[in-house]
Design an enzyme around this catalytic site. Structure first.
Site, mmCIF file in Angstrom:
data_model
loop_
_atom_site.group_PDB
_atom_site.id
_atom_site.type_symbol
_atom_site.label_atom_id
_atom_site.label_comp_id
_atom_site.label_asym_id
_atom_site.label_seq_id
_atom_site.Cartn_x
_atom_site.Cartn_y
_atom_site.Cartn_z
ATOM 1 N N GLU A 74 0.803 -1.232 0.000
ATOM 2 C CA GLU A 74 0.000 0.000 0.000
ATOM 3 C C GLU A 74 0.831 1.276 0.000
ATOM 4 O OE1 GLU A 74 -0.847 -2.569 1.995
ATOM 5 O OE2 GLU A 74 -2.850 -3.109 1.325
ATOM 6 N N HIS A 123 -10.128 -4.183 10.999
ATOM 7 C CA HIS A 123 -10.767 -4.066 9.683
ATOM 8 C C HIS A 123 -12.083 -3.303 9.757
ATOM 9 C CE1 HIS A 123 -7.859 -7.142 8.732
ATOM 10 N NE2 HIS A 123 -8.205 -7.121 7.474
#
Lengths: 347, 467
Positions: free
Chosen positions: B200, B269
């Site tokens: 990322e 998450h």
């Protein structure tokens, strides 16, 4: 097992190598004109930086100011290997890169003094300067950030099917950031046209390469990604130019990224407020006396009668005048208007 | 004329120091880089180097002198062609004020002209944005999931503009981890639909660099939770470069992906990043609820010259909404939508929060409380005009979000209302938010951690003094 063996075989055939580069031998390959340009460009950076250091001392420059003195051969040699259309990006020790890219010393100096006439209208400062015209993409203050950014420039060049390439500079401190390896991986995976130039000046702020790096041969840092690397005498502009040309040719031919580790040295502290107590005075003096890139070139020019002593002095005077003009401009350019506070946030 | 050598400032904060000792004496020839003197500051001993070549004509301040103010002449340098006779009649300038005094003086000066007003400010008579014109009367509508709407938005913009490409994890061959990019690889090929490694920080930076260089990247994060790895590139590189470059360089691009809680995926998450990114000048933050808004705003985001954070929601991906059948349906960024008009209380929300808000409005209607529900749609720049116009009418306000309460979107709205509509309030603004804990895994605890319609109803009744 077979796979492991194969991958080991691949990495052992790594292209990383130490270039003993025919530094002195390379000299005759360059024309007098090129040699004079090397000298001029390096001296311009040297004098610019000395002056920046001086006016910092007078309080005209604020905040952080990282001087490039000692490392001039790296950017000047590399610039000779690229075209004006190629992109350049680096971290925060960036004044030399900008001058090598042909940016106006006035605009750079005025940015250092935080004035309207600076490249970023006074909003960026020493570490954050850009010039779309000169294809200079900054000037980035976060160690490591310029490496994915530079990889992105190369991504765009390839995407646009351009012949242009990117020089992505970083320091020996940068190479311990994770995003560098994320970038190496993608650049090789996608064969991006980028030369990663590691300027190894031996100290990441105050931490020597030995104290920070398990693998101190930084040109090998691309091994795991099959990115070829080479070590170069970064104090010798001819060696830099020769290695630069080779790397740029490789990259421009579509063979993917290339790493050049420039062994160089910074004479001054990390920033203006760094007393540099982590290294001995003898070490610094020895480098300056024996490996100064400008003195070295100057001697070659005199030996080979490229120029006379008097001609070199004339160049020196010319550069001094340019720097004096830059300082005058940087002192007289007004501070940005208060209205500028809210401009350039969004388009 | 001889040159004065001044007491240097060796750090941004130094105002004076001790001239510890001279390393040269009068008559010495020096060249640039030679060490002239040692100076002690409160932090360190530093060397002063010569900048110019010449001969030390006169030392004005002896070694071992304390409290020498910055910029005081400490020696005189004779340059080429000058000799001691040039010192005759040369008087060094008086010690100037220290740089700190100069600084303070400058600061005083700038106090005189106070900071100018920001260009975006709230008017005294706020007008609500009228979204009714966004879809022309009589336009055919089709049912479409948010997932399909997002995909269509990207496909339409990619057809229009060769500079637009999408990169991210599993966006190409896998067709998207949540199937948002379904079919894009087939239509646009591997050059423009690019699978990245799990990296990322790296690919966000690659996207920003490509945007600097003229492309229009769409960077997909499999979820915004993973964008935490990339937040430096988003904030420091994408958001700030236009400003830092004086407007020369920018990052016209979209960072998009699911945000907030999904279902039973626990703390790492299940976080809402609306407040995080909305804090940052230089970013645009969009968080749509419906498929139509998702489509119209994603198209606008891709065309926008600024970096846009586009927050989606995994639970909403599969929800169907009416989407207009139009050749080019683009919505304005920065405009809220009154999703349901009402008179008694204003409920402001966005994205998943809208589900709770609308459900609560139905329940409130049963109790004869008429709620006006505003969908912010864009979080930054926030359409406070529409919110304030509504609060002036209802005199009450509830905010609803899945994110945490402290420094959240509700906190910002509350502060703005207090500033711009204090006299119109009949009750304090209340926030309904995610609870102030990491998201638990257990089904019952997760349910407790998230806001729900009943909490919104309770808050609304409370500000209407009906509880």
């Amino acid at each position: 097992m077979a796979r492991q063996a194969a991958s080991r075989a691949k990495s052992s055939s790594s292209t990383a190598k130490k270039s003993t580069g025919g530094a002195r031998k390379a000299a005759p390959k360059f024309s007098d004109e090129q040699i004079q340009k090397f000298y001029y460009d390096m001296l311009l950076i040297r004098r610019f930086e000395e002056k920046a250091g001086q006016i910092y001392g007078m309080g005209l420059i604020g905040g952080f100011c990282h001087l490039y003195i000692g490392q001039e051969a790296v950017v000047v040699g590399m610039k000779s290997a690229i075209t004006d259309d190629d992109a350049v990006i680096t971290s925060y020790r960036d004044h030399g890169h900008m001058l090598a890219c042909g940016m106006d010393p006035k605009g750079v100096m005025a940015e250092l003094t935080g004035r309207e006439g600076g490249y970023s209208k006074g909003k960026g400062g020493s570490m954050h300067m850009f010039s779309k015209e000169a294809n200079f993409y900054g000037g980035h203050g976060i160690v490591g950030a310029c490496v994915p950014l530079g990889t992105g420039l190369a991504f765009s060049q390839k995407y646009q099917k351009s012949e242009d390439i990117t020089l992505c500079y970083m320091g020996d401190g940068t190479v311990n950031q994770g995003q560098v390896y994320e970038s190496f991986n993608m650049a090789e995976l996608w064969s991006l046209p980028v030369v990663y130039v590691i300027e190894n000046n031996e100290y990441a702020m105050g931490t020597s390469v030995k104290r920070s790096s398990a693998q101190t041969e930084l040109y090998k840092r691309g091994d795991s990604f099959n990115v070829p690397g080479e070590q170069v005498d970064g104090m010798d502009v001819f060696a830099v130019a020769a290695a630069g040309k080779k790397a740029v040719d490789w990259v421009r031919a579509g063979k993917g990224p290339y790493i050049l580790e420039m062994k160089t040295y910074r004479y001054r502290g990390h920033s203006m407020s760094d007393p540099a107590k982590y290294r001995s005075k003898e070490e610094v003096n020895k480098k300056r006396a024996e490996h100064d890139p400008i003195d070295h070139l100057r001697q070659i020019m005199l030996d080979k009668k490229v120029n006379t002593e008097e001609e070199l002095k004339e160049i020196d005077r010319k550069i001094k005048a340019i720097i004096a003009d830059a300082v005058e401009f940087a002192q007289n350019s007004p501070e940005p208007q208060p209205e500028e506070l809210y401009t350039d946030v969004l388009a | 004329m001889p040159t004065e050598i001044l007491m240097p400032a060796l750090s941004p904060t130094m105002t004076e120091g001790k001239l510890a000792r001279w390393m040269v004496k009068e008559g010495d020839t020096v060249s640039s880089g030679d060490v002239l003197a040692e100076i002690e500051t409160d932090k360190a001993t530093m060397e002063v180097e010569a900048v110019d070549e010449g001969k030390i004509g006169k030392i004005l301040i002896e070694g071992d002198t304390d409290n020498v103010a910055v910029n005081t002449p400490i020696a005189v340098l004779l340059e080429e062609g000058e000799d001691d006779s040039d010192l005759d009649g040369f008087s060094p300038s008086a010690a100037p004020s220290t740089s700190s005094e100069t600084y303070e003086k400058d600061a005083d000066d700038s106090d005189d002209d106070a900071a100018p007003a920001p260009r975006v400010s709230v008017s005294d008579t706020p007008d609500a944005y009228d979204a009714s014109g966004e879809i022309p009367q009589g336009t055919e509508m089709v049912k479409m999931t948010v997932r399909e709407a997002l995909r269509d938005a990207m496909a339409e913009e990619m057809r229009k503009d060769e500079r637009v490409f999408i990169m991210g994890e599993e966006v190409a061959e896998y067709q998207g981890a949540y199937k948002v990019t379904q079919g894009l690889l087939d239509e646009f090929g591997g050059r423009r639909v690019i699978d990245t490694p799990i990296t990322e920080h790296g690919f966000a930076g690659v996207g920003v660099g490509a945007a600097f260089h003229g492309l229009r990247p769409i960077v997909e994060f499999m979820t915004f939770n993973f964008a935490m790895q990339a937040i430096d590139q988003i904030v420091n590189s994408a958001a700030k470069t236009r400003y830092m470059s004086g407007g020369q360089m920018a990052s016209p691009m979209v960072f998009r992906g699911p945000n907030g809680a999904a279902s039973r995926v626990a703390a790492q998450h299940s976080q809402c990043y609306a407040a995080w990114y909305s804090h940052v000048p230089g970013l645009i933050v969009i968080a749509p609820h419906t498929a139509a808004d998702a489509k119209g705003l994603l198209k606008a985001a891709i065309r926008d010259p600024n970096p846009v954070i586009f927050l989606e929601n995994e639970i909403l991906y599969g929800q169907s909404f009416d989407v207009p059948v139009m050749d080019d349906f683009v919505l304005p960024i920065g405009k809220a939508k009154i999703e349901r008009p009402g008179d008694d209380v204003t409920i402001v929300s966005f994205a998943m929060g809208m589900r709770y808000a609308l459900e609560a409005a139905d329940k409130l209607a049963e109790e004869n409380i008429s709620a006006e529900v505003i969908d912010l749609r864009t979080i930054r720049p926030m359409d406070m005009e529409t919110v304030l116009a509504s609060v002036r009418k209802t005199n009450r306000c509830i905010t609803v979000e899945e994110g945490w309460p402290q420094s959240g979107i509700g906190a910002e709205i509350t502060a703005q209302i207090m500033h711009h509509a204090f006299d119109y309030l009949d009750a304090p603004v209340l926030r309904v938010s995610g609870k102030d804990v990491p998201m638990p895994y257990a089904a019952n605890l997760e349910k407790l951690a998230l806001p729900n319609a009943d909490e919104v109803v309770a808050a609304a009744k409370s500000v209407c003094y009906r509880d």
